[in-house]
Write an enzyme that holds these catalytic residues in place. Structure first.
Site, short mmCIF file in Angstrom:
data_model
loop_
_atom_site.label_atom_id
_atom_site.label_comp_id
_atom_site.label_asym_id
_atom_site.label_seq_id
_atom_site.Cartn_x
_atom_site.Cartn_y
_atom_site.Cartn_z
N GLY A 134 10.31 -3.92 9.29
CA GLY A 134 11.75 -4.12 9.09
C GLY A 134 12.59 -3.54 10.21
O GLY A 134 12.52 -3.98 11.36
N GLU A 190 8.04 -10.93 -0.20
CA GLU A 190 7.90 -12.24 0.45
C GLU A 190 8.19 -13.34 -0.58
O GLU A 190 8.16 -13.09 -1.79
CB GLU A 190 6.46 -12.40 0.97
CG GLU A 190 6.11 -11.45 2.08
CD GLU A 190 7.03 -11.59 3.29
OE1 GLU A 190 7.09 -12.65 3.89
OE2 GLU A 190 7.71 -10.61 3.61
N LYS A 205 0.90 -7.82 9.75
CA LYS A 205 1.61 -6.87 10.62
C LYS A 205 0.63 -6.04 11.44
O LYS A 205 0.87 -5.75 12.62
CB LYS A 205 2.49 -5.96 9.77
CG LYS A 205 3.65 -6.69 9.09
CD LYS A 205 4.29 -5.82 8.02
CE LYS A 205 5.50 -6.48 7.40
NZ LYS A 205 5.93 -5.83 6.16
#
Ligand code: NAP
Ligand code: HSE
Length: 437
Positions: A134, A190, A205
């Site tokens: 983020g 999500e 990620k």
């Protein structure tokens, strides 16, 4: 100077956040780059959805061509999610000479190589800071800030939804499903929340981070061990707490002599460690390098404006680069394109961790002896055993065992034997314990 013209693909949690922050802080941002950003067209899926009334002045459409084929647009921001049609839209936008900013980790992890190749050919940028952690600028930090280092490990909490769920289950004693619903309402999860709770989002990620940290190609998902948090019960959280641990969903990429370990799974982390005290939607990544030693990055890992912050940081970088040749800018995966080297990825069963085992066992003489014999047969040493009894005779008792560090293959073999004992009732819950440096 003329404004930098932007087209948005997607106007959900992150798309709206990006537009809001760009609008609110337009003067401050202009002072940083000497130009204004101007968002004109926004592509969404369902035009009939009510949009926030403050988003006036935007042209909403469900026709992607309005953005990706529009000669008046300089930068396309992709905030739709998923690999298709996001890949095709970005590919076409690059071919049409547009720079790209995206928050889409799934797309970068699975098809980043192809996109970077196209971007290189078109002399355009694909920027993806918002795809990992983020609002924390972890990609920039590892790719640029730590360029001097031989990085040895990245260990972190990189899915906000999982951390939010585990924290609230512990602190507020709320059920998994209740907390997941709340995380969805807050815009952390999500579109398909199984990506979060099954560890897939964290795996995407970690693929990106591992490549940037170690100079290896983006790995195929099959080579990465991935577990989510769906098997963690409130009981596990309480027992872990009694043993001095907190359960965290960890992503681990570590360089060892024979190669690279890449894995995502829940772990018991000693309460004294900083990572054990990262709660709610916050993310944290500990990066170890030979020059820096150990550095910890901490911040909001999901949510509308924290993610928008990373999207806009990329926009600013792209706008600055538009003044010169983008070929002179930082390579997407940090290392020069022809310098990515494959390293062996360690098979997961050759990794070593300590373990927490929780099982329900018949309250009979000899049961524990049988359990410890099986562990011993597989060269697994026990650190501690906790057996809970109310003081009255109960047929079944919970038994919690903490093992010392052991080879994953040995643990798996022992678990197979333990699981079929007549005296062990139901599924054994096993969580690895990560000894953090
Ligand atoms: P979201 O709230 O579900 O919004 C998705 C947006 O994309 C919606 O506006 C949707 O249109 C639009 N869209 C979806 N498919 C489309 C298609 N085929 N054609 C045109 N428009 C389409 O998602 P989000 O949470 O903002 O996430 C967007 C991206 O950011 C994802 O890649 C996600 O992984 C990533 N991300 C999210 C966060 C977070 O905290 N949420 C943080 C970091 C990264 P409608 O509005 O008409 O449905
Ligand atoms: N669903 C993701 C998370 C969004 O919870 O971490 C941020 O990438």
């Amino acid at each position: 100077m003329t404004p930098v013209r932007i087209g948005l693909l997607g106007f959900g949690t992150v798309g709206y956040g990006t537009w809001s922050v760009l609008t609110r802080n337009c003067d401050e941002i202009e002072r940083r780059i000497g130009r204004r950003f101007e968002v004109s067209h926004v592509v969404v899926k369902d035009l009939s959805k009510p949009r926030t009334p403050t988003a006036s002045g935007l042209h909403f459409t469900d026709n992607p061509s309005t953005v990706i084929d529009n000669p008046d647009i300089d930068i396309v921001i992709e905030l739709m999610g998923g690999t298709s049609p996001a890949y095709e839209y970005i590919d076409r936008a690059l071919a049409n000479g547009k720079h790209i900013v995206t928050a889409n980790k799934e797309l970068i992890a699975l098809r980043g190589n192809e996109l970077f190749e196209t971007a290189k050919k078109s002399d355009k940028i694909v920027a993806f800071e918002a795809s990992v952690c983020g609002g924390i600028p972890i990609i920039k930090a590892v790719r640029e800030g730590f360029a001097a280092n031989r990085i040895s490990s990245l260990v972190g909490i990189i899915n906000g939804t999982c951390n939010y769920i585990l924290s609230d289950m512990k602190d507020l004693k709320r059920s998994f499903n209740d907390v997941l619903e709340k995380a969805q309402e807050l815009g952390y999860a999500e579109a398909d929340p199984t990506f979060d709770v099954e560890g897939i989002d964290a795996m995407h990620k970690l693929v990106i981070l591992a490549s940037i940290a170690f100079g290896i190609p983006l790995q195929k998902l099959e080579s990465i061990h991935c577990e989510g948090i769906t098997t963690i019960s409130y009981d596990d959280i309480v027992y872990a707490d009694e043993l001095g641990f907190t359960i965290k969903h960890l992503a681990i990429a570590r360089r060892i002599e024979s190669g690279i370990e890449i894995r995502v799974h829940p772990s018991l982390v000693s309460k004294q460690r900083l990572l054990a005290n990262v709660n709610g939607v916050m993310n944290a990544v500990a990066v170890s390098g030979d020059a820096i030693g150990r550095a910890l990055f901490y911040g909001p890992g999901a949510g509308s404006e924290p993610t928008a912050s990373a999207v806009i940081a990329d926009l600013v970088d792209v706008a600055r680069a538009m003044n010169g040749s983008v070929n002179t800018s930082v390579p997407h995966l940090s290392f020069q394109y022809d310098q990515l080297k494959s390293l062996p990825i360690i098979p997961f069963n050759q990794t070593e961790t300590a373990n927490y085992l929780r099982m329900s066992a018949l309250n009979q003489a000899g049961v524990l002896a049988e359990v410890t014999r099986i562990l011993g047969d597989h060269e697994i040493s026990i650190e501690s055993i906790l057996q809970k009894s109310s003081g009255h005779h109960e047929e079944v008792l919970p038994v919690v065992i903490v093992t010392q560090e052991t080879l994953e293959a040995n643990m798996q073999n022992a678990l197979e034997e333990l699981q079929v004992l007549d005296t062990v009732i139901g599924e054994i819950n096993r969580i690895r314990i990560e000894a953090l440096a």
